[in-house]
Design a protein around this motif. Structure first.
Motif, short mmCIF file in Angstrom:
data_model
loop_
_atom_site.label_atom_id
_atom_site.label_comp_id
_atom_site.label_asym_id
_atom_site.label_seq_id
_atom_site.Cartn_x
_atom_site.Cartn_y
_atom_site.Cartn_z
N GLN A 1 5.00 6.34 9.23
CA GLN A 1 5.35 5.55 8.05
C GLN A 1 6.86 5.35 8.05
N GLN A 2 7.29 4.12 7.83
CA GLN A 2 8.69 3.77 8.02
C GLN A 2 9.25 3.05 6.79
N ASP A 3 10.59 3.08 6.68
CA ASP A 3 11.25 2.30 5.63
C ASP A 3 11.47 0.88 6.14
N ARG A 4 12.19 0.08 5.37
CA ARG A 4 12.34 -1.32 5.74
C ARG A 4 13.21 -1.50 6.98
N TYR B 1 -6.76 8.34 1.56
CA TYR B 1 -6.22 7.07 2.02
C TYR B 1 -4.70 7.20 2.06
N VAL B 2 -4.04 6.15 2.47
CA VAL B 2 -2.59 6.19 2.62
C VAL B 2 -1.96 5.17 1.67
N CYS B 3 -0.76 5.47 1.23
CA CYS B 3 -0.05 4.64 0.24
C CYS B 3 1.21 4.05 0.88
N LEU B 4 1.35 2.73 0.78
CA LEU B 4 2.59 2.04 1.15
C LEU B 4 3.37 1.78 -0.13
N SER B 5 4.56 2.34 -0.20
CA SER B 5 5.40 2.22 -1.39
C SER B 5 6.59 1.31 -1.09
N PRO B 6 7.31 0.86 -2.09
CA PRO B 6 8.51 0.04 -1.82
C PRO B 6 9.54 0.76 -0.98
N ASP B 7 9.63 2.10 -1.09
CA ASP B 7 10.59 2.84 -0.28
C ASP B 7 10.10 3.04 1.15
N TRP B 8 8.79 3.19 1.32
CA TRP B 8 8.20 3.38 2.65
C TRP B 8 7.07 2.36 2.81
N PRO B 9 7.45 1.09 3.07
CA PRO B 9 6.45 0.01 3.03
C PRO B 9 5.78 -0.31 4.36
N GLY C 1 2.47 -9.18 -3.76
CA GLY C 1 3.04 -8.92 -2.44
C GLY C 1 2.07 -9.29 -1.32
N LYS C 2 2.59 -9.31 -0.10
CA LYS C 2 1.80 -9.62 1.08
C LYS C 2 1.80 -8.43 2.04
N LEU C 3 0.69 -8.26 2.72
CA LEU C 3 0.61 -7.29 3.81
C LEU C 3 0.62 -8.07 5.11
N THR C 4 1.69 -7.91 5.89
CA THR C 4 1.87 -8.68 7.12
C THR C 4 1.52 -7.81 8.33
N LEU C 5 0.63 -8.33 9.16
CA LEU C 5 0.23 -7.67 10.40
C LEU C 5 1.01 -8.28 11.55
N THR C 6 1.65 -7.42 12.36
CA THR C 6 2.31 -7.85 13.58
C THR C 6 1.77 -7.02 14.74
N LEU C 7 1.28 -7.73 15.77
CA LEU C 7 0.70 -7.06 16.93
C LEU C 7 1.41 -7.56 18.17
N GLY C 8 2.00 -6.65 18.93
CA GLY C 8 2.71 -7.07 20.13
C GLY C 8 3.31 -5.92 20.88
N GLY C 9 3.90 -6.24 22.01
CA GLY C 9 4.57 -5.26 22.84
C GLY C 9 5.82 -5.90 23.40
N GLY D 1 5.02 -2.80 -6.25
CA GLY D 1 4.41 -1.50 -6.49
C GLY D 1 3.79 -0.94 -5.22
N ASP D 2 2.86 -0.01 -5.38
CA ASP D 2 2.20 0.63 -4.24
C ASP D 2 1.00 -0.19 -3.78
N LEU D 3 0.71 -0.06 -2.47
CA LEU D 3 -0.49 -0.64 -1.88
C LEU D 3 -1.24 0.47 -1.16
N TYR D 4 -2.55 0.55 -1.40
CA TYR D 4 -3.36 1.62 -0.82
C TYR D 4 -4.23 1.03 0.29
N LEU D 5 -4.29 1.75 1.43
CA LEU D 5 -5.04 1.31 2.60
C LEU D 5 -6.02 2.39 3.02
N ASP D 6 -7.15 1.94 3.59
CA ASP D 6 -8.12 2.88 4.13
C ASP D 6 -9.02 2.16 5.13
N ASP D 7 -9.55 2.91 6.07
CA ASP D 7 -10.61 2.45 6.98
C ASP D 7 -10.23 1.17 7.71
#
Length: 1166
Positions: A606-609, A643-651, A686-694, A738-744
């Motif tokens: 889990q990372q900050d911005r 589940y896991v929480c994405l917060s504004p500090d650790w989004p 808010g939006k949840l953005t997926l980035t997939l790459g190498g 605010g917070d976003l909750y993710l699971d599965d």
């Protein structure tokens, strides 16, 4: 061969007769015909000669007895033992589950302070004190008949490792009499530690060597050595008749004697350079005289060890002996000694004061903080500690070439050769006194003032070590020794003989009750403790002025039982189960989150911005009880406990998937990413953005319009071409307030979002083995919560083992049964150590019960309304003990019988009893199966050496099966009845070093989908291009089937996501379909053929013949298998499993070509 020659001879006689008639009628054609005949005979002769010289092809006869004997036993068939499930999900820990841990422990002592178990069973080398606090615990009692009774359940209040058990304190020498017929010295083959005993003035009076079998004690008295052996398990001492007379100088210098041991000899060293080597039984000794030093700079001359200074002891690194002292460090070579470092390597105000060996290196420490490290490859590194406690490396990886006499060197030159010119003035630096090493290879440097610096393997491979922490010993007037037990737990010994212990790497210390130690012994006191030695079997040896004392250090458990009158006794079992939210392994001793390989570390970050990683791991939230209860049945809710929480500090969430230069994504295929989401507050746009790459970005998309209700969201994309990546990153970034909750989460093929069950079932359906053993989905296995077998497909659970974090998948019974049904195979279900009678009753209801019952309703909600006993005709129940909870044969049999009785007590048993087969999978030490099971099963590990010139592969396989058959247990409940063994797991390893299998999968189009597991321990895998031929593998699977075995299951490992990308099975899997066998095995004989084996089977009027050519030459044969009704089909496969020929076989004698290493299968109606 005779049949073939007879045909050719007859053919020549007919040709000669026809030529004779032609000669009489047409004499004019004689010359022409003779010329034609001459060319024909010449060509035939050349071909025969070439064939004979080349030896490429032979011919023989194979006969199959088509009428089976009445004594032949019907076999269950061949099949596959599946080691792991197949998942199309490319993500690890997709459900963010907490770590689940189980442990089984034996109560060895109870007193007013609680329960005590051995550190080995408590896995104190893996889990720190307090790791199992608040764990659920079950107390089991083993009855006289070996069955288990549950006494109570409770909660662990505290778990403390390495706690002294004072009421088991034992003074073992002197003061007691001992049986001289005790432990033999040969039992001490591996030495773990060396310690010295001292007199009241601090002089060495003897030495103690700790080994796996016990303690070896040597005392020097008047130049004679008295040797004793102490059994660390019983405390018994035996005396060895050995008293070698040392030299007068050695006797005079007895207070400076040093000793070390290898597996072949014992070495004694005096300070003046006298070196002794003795045999382990002390029956032979040789005085090597003044230790000889090889002087390469002087043309190979011999010089005497310097008599100045003090040679203090040995260091033993994997049988390589070093001697160290103030003069430096020497290495024992075959022709003498070579210098590693000498006193001239240091400034005049510094000296060498300590040495120790780790796992792969030796560390030499100077009083001023200079370090010299030499590894097993004879390379050295030098470093020093500055005043800020920072470690600076001066030279790294330099070859060891310093083998010259010290006196011949210029001191300045010697110093620069090891340390360079950048050594700072550290005259005010504190003095160092000791270096110690633990079992993980870490070093601990102790100063005279009591500070401790810990060194661990460096993350930068260019340098061997880095400082992991700095701490301090408790206040005391002086210290003698620091003894690391594990990474967290240390002992420290003061000059006054008091002992301190820390369980948190020196953050806090606890004083042991030394008063009780001083009062130990009936006739004399132990006196001041001078040295500590760890025996490795939970026993600490205190070496004092007046003798030796053993103090057990066990794990103490304080438990809150549900009943006040619960009383455990020695021998009872504790089963601990704990959910631990510790993804970084901070309580797991052998896992260091800063220095792990990718397959050991927790996969998510889990990372900050700015991309900085949260050092505390992920921000987890616990699912409410309603979601946990309904998660397995309601598709609108996620599965799992948290589940896991994405917060504004650790989004941001990130996971790295290692591609290992292979395509993680199949070109031009549709992939999807799906996840359960809900917001923490309303109207969060808010939006949840997926980035997939190498190396390049492969996909990028966003999800939006989430609300506060759990819903599943999905993104799809098409994988681009040529997307080979070294690594692939998945990043999820939240932009809300605010917070976003993710699971599965799921990332994989869009059509395989059922976690790969459908694709795996499709492949197994093409194979159609008789039996499918689901070893990965065993019920009652360790580290899997009770009842998880009844969940729907896709459930996962995380746990720790010796390699770090792992994610277990495919634990669903429903998934296994669907795969068996798709393959039309009988499911072989495994019930492991932690299975209970309640589990058996619920499994029976799941298989046969109506949907109106609670467990039947679970089956309905899992998608199967019809009882599985109506879909599948046969079920194999195997009972095993992979955790080793049963301590005797009677306990093993009682465990099996208890579970079988639970099955028979089910109300559904009478309806399906003819569909059930009970298998005892226990390892009986006395060679007798004591349970009432129908069969016994065991595994066979074959090691085939293609370089063996004495025994061919066929002979090696036959010999292995003969040995295996002789080791099968007898059935005591059916005396006089021969019952064949079931081969539940067959693994095959190629032992040819020139053609050894690599632990990686060969990246071929047809070999990347499903791979045959060759060896569980070495993780070697077989692909269609592996070194072992198809004939060797096939005969390995069939050699015992029908003769000594009623079933044979080849152990296979199915790849994860990559195996589902190519849906066409390999030729080996197509062959496995052709090898589907049951019924009776027919007798067969092979004549005049080398390394050819035949196995024939018959079920009703169906007959199958398998001919295997295990040689490296093509051969031919004629098959006599009776008269076949109608036409059969003949399949020919080459050594790599590729189908080379398919043709009709009519049952008549005809010539069959057998390719080298290949297999021929004939299948038809008799």
């Amino acid at each position: 061969m005779m049949l073939s020659r007879h045909k050719r001879k007859g053919g020549r006689r007919q040709t000669a007769s026809w030529l004779a008639i032609l000669y009489l009628r047409h004499k004019s054609y004689l010359g022409l015909l003779a010329l034609i005949l001459a060319f024909f005979m010449l060509g035939w002769g050349i071909l025969a000669l070439v064939s004979a010289l080349a030896g490429q092809e032979t011919s023989g006869l194979i006969t199959v007895k088509t009428d089976p004997d009445d004594t032949q036993v019907s076999i269950l068939g061949s099949g596959l033992n599946l080691l792991q499930p197949v998942s199309s999900n490319l993500l690890q820990d997709p459900s963010f589950e907490p770590t689940y841990l189980t442990a089984a422990m034996t109560v060895n002592l109870t007193n007013s302070e609680g329960l005590w178990v051995t550190p080995a069973e408590a896995q104190s080398d893996l889990y720190a004190s307090g790791f199992f606090d608040q764990a659920e615990v079950t107390l089991l009692h083993v009855n006289e008949d070996g069955s288990r009774s549950q006494l109570d359940q409770g909660t662990v209040l505290s778990q403390t490792n390495w706690e002294p058990v004072f009421d088991q304190l034992q003074q073992v020498w002197p003061g007691q009499s001992y049986d001289p017929a005790g432990l033999e010295a040969a039992d001490l083959q591996q030495i773990n530690d060396i310690a010295l005993s001292y007199d009241t003035e601090g002089h060495v009076t003897g030495s103690v060597a700790c080994g796996n079998g016990g303690l070896l004690l040597r005392t020097l008295q008047g130049g004679s050595m008295n040797a004793y052996v102490l059994d660390s398990l019983t405390g018994d001492i035996s005396s060895l008749d050995s008293a070698p007379q040392l030299s007068e100088s050695a006797a005079a210098r007895a207070d400076e004697q040093a000793v070390t041991l290898t597996t072949a000899a014992v070495y004694l060293l005096s300070a003046e350079g006298d070196l002794w080597r003795g045999s382990l039984d002390f029956s032979q000794w040789e005085r090597l005289g003044p230790a000889e030093l090889s002087d390469s700079s002087a043309g190979g001359g011999i010089v005497r060890l310097p008599e100045e200074g003090s040679w203090q002891g040995f260091v033993n690194l994997d049988e390589q002996i070093y001697v160290w002292g103030s003069q430096g460090l020497l290495r024992l070579e075959e022709d003498g000694w070579s210098w590693v470092a000498d006193s001239y390597s240091l400034p005049a105000d510094d000296s060498w004061i300590a040495a120790a060996s780790g796992q792969e290196d030796v560390l030499l420490l100077s009083a001023a903080g200079r370090l010299l490290i030499i590894n097993e490859d004879r390379r050295i590194s030098t470093a020093y500690l500055d005043q800020l406690d920072e470690l600076h490396f001066v030279s790294t990886g330099r070859e060891v070439e310093l083998t010259v006499q010290p006196a011949s060197q210029d001191p300045a030159t010697a110093t620069r050769s090891l340390w360079g010119d950048n050594i700072k003035d550290r005259s005010d630096q504190e003095l160092w006194a000791e270096v110690a090493a633990d079992q993980t290879g870490s070093y601990f440097l102790r100063s005279q003032a009591g500070r401790v610096i810990s060194l661990k393997a460096a993350t930068d491979q260019a340098e061997p070590f880095e400082i992991s922490q700095t701490t301090a010993l408790p206040a005391a007037s002086g210290w003698q020794q620091l003894l690391p037990l594990t990474g967290n737990d240390w002992l420290a010994l003061t000059l006054q003989g008091t002992i301190y212990i820390t369980r948190n790497q020196g953050s806090s210390w606890e004083l042991l009750d030394t008063r009780e130690l001083l009062e130990a012994g009936s006739s004399s006191q132990t006196g001041i403790t001078r040295r500590l030695a760890w025996l490795g079997n939970s026993r600490l040896c205190l070496i004092g002025d007046a003798g030796l004392t053993l103090l057990p250090l066990n794990t103490q458990m304080l438990i809150n039982w549900s009943r006040a009158d619960t009383a455990a006794t020695a021998g009872d079992r504790l089963l601990l189960q704990a959910w631990v939210n510790d993804p970084l392994g901070q309580g797991y001793l052998k896992t260091d989150s800063t220095n792990q390989s990718a397959d050991q570390a927790y996969p998510w970050q889990q990372q900050d911005r700015q991309g900085g990683t949260d050092p505390d791991g992920l921000q987890f939230r616990t699912q409410d009880e309603a979601v946990q209860t309904a998660s397995n049945y309601d598709s609108s809710l996620p599965q799992g406990r948290q589940y896991v929480c994405l917060s504004p500090d650790w989004p941001q969430l990130k996971q790295t998937m290692q591609g290992q230069d292979q395509d993680l994504l199949q070109d031009q295929q549709v992939y999807s990413f799906s996840v359960y989401l809900r917001t923490g507050q309303p109207d969060d746009h808010g939006k949840l953005t997926l980035t997939l790459g190498g190396k390049t970005v492969l996909a990028e998309a966003s999800l939006e319009r989430m609300d506060q209700t759990w819903r599943r969201y999905q993104l799809t994309f098409i994988a681009p071409e040529n997307n080979v990546q070294d690594d692939l990153w998945l990043t999820l970034n939240w932009s809300g307030k605010g917070d976003l909750y993710l699971d599965d989460c799921y990332l994989g093929l869009a059509l395989a979002e059922d976690r790969g069950d459908a694709l795996l079932s499709q492949q197994l359906a093409s194979v159609r083995p008789d039996l499918l053993r689901f070893s990965y989905a065993a019920i009652g296995q360790a580290a899997v919560p009770s009842g998880y077998w009844s969940l729907n497909r896709g459930n996962t659970v995380a746990n720790w083992d010796q390699t770090g974090w792992t994610d277990k998948q495919g634990l669903s019974l429903e998934s296994a049964l669907r795969q068996a049904a798709a393959a039309r195979s009988a499911p072989w279900l495994v019930f492991d150590s932690l299975s209970t009678p309640e589990d058996m009753a619920e499994v029976m209801e799941y298989l046969a019960g109506p949907v109106s019952e609670p467990i039947g309703e679970k089956r309905l909600k899992n998608g199967s309304p019809v009882p599985w006993t109506s879909t599948l005709s046969r079920f194999i129940f195997e009972f095993t003990d992979s955790q080793g909870l049963c301590r005797s044969d009677s306990e093993r049999a009682a465990f099996v019988d208890q579970l079988i009785s639970a099955v028979q007590a089910s109300s559904y048993y009478s309806q399906i009893k003819n569909q059930l087969i009970f298998v005892d999978g226990m390892n009986y030490t006395e060679g007798v199966m004591l349970s009432v099971a129908d069969y016994h099963s065991s595994r066979l590990d074959l090691s085939l050496n293609q370089a063996d010139t004495q025994n061919s592969l066929a002979e090696q396989i036959d010999s292995a099966y003969n040995t295996y058959a002789g080791s099968s247990p007898r059935h005591v409940n059916l005396p006089g009845t021969w019952i064949p063994e079931l081969l539940s797991a067959l693994s095959i390893q190629a032992a040819d070093p020139d053609r050894a299998l690599t632990p990686t999968v060969t990246a071929q189009a047809q070999a990347a989908d499903l791979n045959t597991k060759l060896n569980i321990e070495t993780s070697a895998e077989l692909t269609s291009s592996a070194s072992l031929s198809l004939a060797s593998l096939t005969w390995s699977s069939l050699a015992g089937l029908g003769n000594d075995n009623a079933a044979s299951l080849l152990t296979v490992r199915l790849d994860t996501a990559g195996s589902l990308q190519n849906q066409s099975p390999t030729a080996w899997w197509q062959l496995q379909q052709a090898l589907t066998l049951n019924g009776l095995r027919l007798d067969s004989t092979v004549q005049e053929l080398t390394d050819i084996r035949c196995a024939a089977f018959r079920l009703g009027d169906q007959e199958k013949v398998v001919i295997m050519n295990l040689s490296d030459q093509q051969q031919s044969c004629t098959l006599d298998a009776g008269v076949w009704d109608g036409k059969g089909t003949l399949y020919t496969y080459n050594e790599n499993g590729k189908n080379r020929l398919r043709k009709t076989y009519n049952g008549k004698r005809q010539r069959i070509q057998l390719p080298a290493g290949g297999v021929v299968i004939i299948d038809g109606t008799y």
